[in-house]
Design a protein around this motif. Structure first.
Motif, PDB file in Angstrom:
ATOM      1  N   VAL A 217       0.847  -1.201   0.000  1.00 45.22           N
ATOM      2  CA  VAL A 217       0.000   0.000   0.000  1.00 45.22           C
ATOM      3  C   VAL A 217       0.880   1.247   0.000  1.00 45.22           C
TER       4      VAL A 217
ATOM      5  N   THR B 214      -7.050   4.547  -1.527  1.00 44.95           N
ATOM      6  CA  THR B 214      -5.959   4.085  -2.379  1.00 44.95           C
ATOM      7  C   THR B 214      -6.402   3.993  -3.839  1.00 44.95           C
TER       8      THR B 214
ATOM      9  N   LEU C   5      -8.271   8.936   2.594  1.00 47.60           N
ATOM     10  CA  LEU C   5      -7.069   8.475   3.288  1.00 47.60           C
ATOM     11  C   LEU C   5      -6.921   9.150   4.652  1.00 47.60           C
TER      12      LEU C   5
ATOM     13  N   LEU D  54       1.148   4.119  -3.124  1.00 47.10           N
ATOM     14  CA  LEU D  54       0.845   5.533  -2.926  1.00 47.10           C
ATOM     15  C   LEU D  54       2.080   6.408  -3.108  1.00 47.10           C
TER      16      LEU D  54
ATOM     17  N   THR E 168      -9.353   2.989   3.575  1.00 53.72           N
ATOM     18  CA  THR E 168      -8.029   2.814   2.973  1.00 53.72           C
ATOM     19  C   THR E 168      -8.142   2.275   1.551  1.00 53.72           C
TER      20      THR E 168
ATOM     21  N   TYR F  74      -6.830   7.492  -5.189  1.00 58.94           N
ATOM     22  CA  TYR F  74      -5.524   8.146  -5.287  1.00 58.94           C
ATOM     23  C   TYR F  74      -4.800   7.685  -6.549  1.00 58.94           C
TER      24      TYR F  74
END
Length: 204
Positions: free
Chosen positions: A99, A170, A138, A103, A166, A173
């Protein structure tokens, strides 16, 4: 074109002061997580950061205090909080490494893209609602993941919601990163002649 916000070179505005206060909270937040492990206070810092992030955007509109510094500072502080939180969570084994890699990798790729665009005379990518939605998800996920470190029933509930935020954060994002990369590709390709006789990089 008219009707857009009046962006100025002002520095001392209420939204910018709030963004600077948020920036000052980043090292405090990291120390709370990695030093004494005062997770409750770290959550409070995150909550205050999220509220001021929402408030500075509202105040910029209400007070007509848009500024070029604010356009750069606000998303930069958001990214610093995300990166600081991910670093602390990785060290404390709260989130898996992949993760963090996804990111951080997204931000590194976009940083390179922005550098290349500046060489062509372009500014940074504009802040989008998609990117803001990803950041909000987030920033809401992180306090929940901290609460989830306990053993109470509340921690169990927080864990479920934390994982959900999350996952959504994610995904959004990374999606926003793809949108920016598409914009980058269009900006970098050679201009083509338009029907009016000018040049256009964004059509087709």
């Amino acid at each position: 074109m008219s009707g857009g916000p009046d962006v100025t070179g002002r520095v001392l505005t209420v939204p910018n002061v709030l963004s600077l206060l948020r920036l000052a909270g980043v090292p405090v937040f990291l120390w709370l997580l990695l030093g004494p492990h005062w997770d409750g206070l770290a959550v409070l810092v995150l909550v205050v950061s999220g509220l001021t992030d929402w408030l500075d955007g509202k105040l910029a509109r209400w007070l007509n205090q848009y500024s070029r510094l604010g356009e750069l500072l606000d998303p930069a502080v958001d990214r610093l909080y995300i990166l600081a939180t991910l670093a602390a969570f990785l060290i404390r084994d709260i989130v898996p490494w992949w993760v963090v890699a996804a990111l951080v990798g997204r931000d590194l790729v976009l940083t390179v893209c922005v550098g290349l665009m500046r060489r062509r005379g372009y500014g940074p990518f504009p802040v989008t609602y998609l990117g803001k939605a990803a950041t909000f998800n987030l920033l809401y996920a992180f306090p929940l993941l901290l609460f989830a470190q306990g053993t109470s029933e509340l921690a169990t509930v927080a864990r479920a919601f934390g994982y959900a935020f999350t996952a959504w954060g994610t995904a959004l994002y990374l999606w926003s990163g793809v949108v920016y990369i598409i914009q980058f590709a269009r900006a970098m390709r050679p201009p083509v002649a338009s029907p009016s006789g000018g040049t256009d990089r964004l059509s087709g």
